[in-house]
Motif scaffolding. Structure first.
Motif, PDB file in Angstrom:
ATOM      1  N   VAL A  67      37.764  85.628  13.546  1.00 17.08           N
ATOM      2  CA  VAL A  67      38.469  84.481  12.968  1.00 17.08           C
ATOM      3  C   VAL A  67      38.762  84.716  11.492  1.00 17.08           C
ATOM      4  N   LEU A  68      37.876  85.434  10.793  1.00 16.82           N
ATOM      5  CA  LEU A  68      38.121  85.761   9.393  1.00 16.82           C
ATOM      6  C   LEU A  68      39.289  86.726   9.253  1.00 16.82           C
ATOM      7  N   GLU A  69      39.340  87.739  10.089  1.00 14.81           N
ATOM      8  CA  GLU A  69      40.432  88.720  10.029  1.00 14.81           C
ATOM      9  C   GLU A  69      41.777  88.097  10.390  1.00 14.81           C
ATOM     10  N   ASN A  70      41.754  87.103  11.267  1.00 14.67           N
ATOM     11  CA  ASN A  70      43.009  86.497  11.729  1.00 14.67           C
ATOM     12  C   ASN A  70      43.465  85.314  10.879  1.00 14.67           C
ATOM     13  N   TYR A  71      42.534  84.598  10.262  1.00 19.19           N
ATOM     14  CA  TYR A  71      42.890  83.404   9.497  1.00 19.19           C
ATOM     15  C   TYR A  71      42.690  83.568   7.997  1.00 19.19           C
ATOM     16  N   LYS A  79      40.138  82.255  -3.209  1.00 17.82           N
ATOM     17  CA  LYS A  79      39.249  82.956  -4.139  1.00 17.82           C
ATOM     18  C   LYS A  79      38.207  83.777  -3.391  1.00 17.82           C
ATOM     19  N   VAL A  80      37.618  83.184  -2.361  1.00 19.47           N
ATOM     20  CA  VAL A  80      36.593  83.889  -1.593  1.00 19.47           C
ATOM     21  C   VAL A  80      37.203  85.093  -0.881  1.00 19.47           C
ATOM     22  N   PHE A  81      38.390  84.917  -0.305  1.00 15.51           N
ATOM     23  CA  PHE A  81      39.011  86.034   0.405  1.00 15.51           C
ATOM     24  C   PHE A  81      39.382  87.156  -0.564  1.00 15.51           C
ATOM     25  N   LYS A  82      39.824  86.792  -1.751  1.00 18.32           N
ATOM     26  CA  LYS A  82      40.147  87.803  -2.759  1.00 18.32           C
ATOM     27  C   LYS A  82      38.907  88.603  -3.151  1.00 18.32           C
ATOM     28  N   ASN A  83      37.774  87.922  -3.271  1.00 18.63           N
ATOM     29  CA  ASN A  83      36.539  88.577  -3.706  1.00 18.63           C
ATOM     30  C   ASN A  83      35.829  89.343  -2.602  1.00 18.63           C
ATOM     31  N   PHE A  84      35.910  88.852  -1.361  1.00 15.01           N
ATOM     32  CA  PHE A  84      35.088  89.417  -0.288  1.00 15.01           C
ATOM     33  C   PHE A  84      35.893  89.981   0.879  1.00 15.01           C
ATOM     34  N   GLY A  85      37.195  89.705   0.929  1.00  9.82           N
ATOM     35  CA  GLY A  85      38.003  90.233   2.024  1.00  9.82           C
ATOM     36  C   GLY A  85      37.470  89.787   3.370  1.00  9.82           C
ATOM     37  N   ASN A  86      37.346  90.737   4.296  1.00 14.13           N
ATOM     38  CA  ASN A  86      36.904  90.418   5.654  1.00 14.13           C
ATOM     39  C   ASN A  86      35.388  90.456   5.823  1.00 14.13           C
ATOM     40  N   HIS A  87      34.660  90.287   4.713  1.00 16.83           N
ATOM     41  CA  HIS A  87      33.200  90.210   4.773  1.00 16.83           C
ATOM     42  C   HIS A  87      32.776  88.768   4.493  1.00 16.83           C
ATOM     43  N   PHE A  88      32.181  88.114   5.485  1.00 15.88           N
ATOM     44  CA  PHE A  88      31.743  86.745   5.264  1.00 15.88           C
ATOM     45  C   PHE A  88      30.559  86.766   4.297  1.00 15.88           C
ATOM     46  N   PRO A  89      30.597  85.980   3.207  1.00 18.51           N
ATOM     47  CA  PRO A  89      29.666  86.211   2.093  1.00 18.51           C
ATOM     48  C   PRO A  89      28.289  85.559   2.200  1.00 18.51           C
ATOM     49  N   LEU A  90      28.093  84.626   3.132  1.00 18.04           N
ATOM     50  CA  LEU A  90      26.816  83.908   3.189  1.00 18.04           C
ATOM     51  C   LEU A  90      26.196  83.991   4.578  1.00 18.04           C
TER      52      LEU A  90
END
Length: 325
Positions: A67-71, A79-90
């Motif tokens: 879902v992260l890769e697709n959405y 901001k979170v996607f810019k910083n972490f890309g396809n890595h869920f941060p928490l």
């Protein structure tokens, strides 16, 4: 009813972890489908080989990574996607300690990156339930340096220098990387942390694991990671009904307590990330413009970043509310 590619509040299949120190409270109090000594329920995880799977709605069966890769930013925020890309941060967990956990320490971002190409581990604990004499180990009970620490460790006297803190339901603690710590027997808690599974074990009570073998200790790795300065871990906060009560904020996450005795409308447009709700007591119907679902005690929901508002329909419920500032 969800139409098209609209995201909705996501619930994930808990990843249950058998632990030699685990108990049965996750089954008894939170109705987890658990058997045996289950110590941890990973509610939302992007840790490699422990990726959460969606348990509700049209996207059921897909993973958090999918879902992260697709959405992308629709799920986590620009901001979170810019910083972490396809890595869920928490990483979100419930932890049941029937026995004492090992005494351990986690590396900071710099050390974790150099050694493991990983995030470090800043974490926050919220105490959900405590049996008599429940406690935590947080840092040292006296001035400490590496030489003195190694002396006590070599003589198997490490417990003499550990700071033991009594706890009660509702207490909250921020554990910065480098803090020597352990969860004591009889403590049930919620944990919010950076996405990392790196732990350096210092002392394990001379206890065999579920396979009957002593677990490895990481004396050398831990030494460089330990912060010998006294930690300021306990978080003091005031609880207000029907409005978010700030518990603590770090660079990696912010946590509020939300205690509801009536219906509540949450404006999410000013939140720069996704929002996660961990239900601590009671239940509520959560509604968006095109989706509604019940959230009950012991359940965790991720509200995608692009959802502008969320309505809670309840007369009694409490939550931890988590987002990335």
């Amino acid at each position: 009813m969800v139409t098209g590619s609209t995201l909705y509040p996501l619930k994930f299949q808990p990843i249950l972890k058998q632990k030699v120190w685990g108990g049965n409270k996750l089954q008894e109090l939170f109705q987890k489908n658990a058997e045996g000594n289950v110590g941890e329920s990973w509610e939302i995880s992007g840790v490699e080989e422990n990726i959460s799977e969606i348990a509700n709605g049209p996207l059921k069966g897909n993973t958090l990574n999918w879902v992260l890769e697709n959405y992308k930013e629709k799920l986590v925020g620009e901001k979170v996607f810019k910083n972490f890309g396809n890595h869920f941060p928490l990483l979100f967990k419930f932890i049941d300690a029937r026995e004492d956990l090992s005494v351990q320490v986690h590396p900071n971002d710099l050390l974790a990156k150099a050694r493991h190409n990983s995030f470090g581990k800043t974490e926050m604990w919220y105490i959900l339930d405590v049996e008599k004499n429940g406690k935590l180990i947080l840092g040292f009970n006296q001035q400490m340096d590496s030489k003195k620490y190694l002396h006590f460790l070599s003589e198997n006297r490490i417990t003499e220098i550990l700071n033991v803190e009594a706890v009660k339901k509702g207490d909250a603690f921020l554990l910065k990387p480098g803090t020597v710590h352990a969860i004591g027997a009889g403590v049930l808690l919620a944990e919010i942390q950076q996405t990392s599974d790196i732990t350096y074990r210092i002392y394990d009570w001379d206890r065999p694991d579920t396979n009957g073998k002593l677990r490895d200790l990481h004396t050398d790795l831990a030494l460089e990671a330990i912060d010998f300065n006294p930690p300021e871990s306990k978080l003091n906060y005031s609880e207000v009904k029907n409005s978010p009560s700030p518990i603590g904020t770090t660079n990696f996450f912010a946590v509020n307590k939300l205690v509801l005795s009536e219906n509540y409308l949450k404006d999410l447009e000013q939140v720069p990330s996704f929002t996660v709700y961990m239900c601590l007591e009671g239940s509520a119907i959560i509604e968006t413009d095109d989706y509604s679902e019940e959230i009950k005690k012991g359940e965790t929901f991720l509200i995608p970043a692009h959802i502008p508002k969320l309505k809670f329909i309840t007369n009694s419920a409490s939550f931890l509310e988590v987002y990335i500032p």
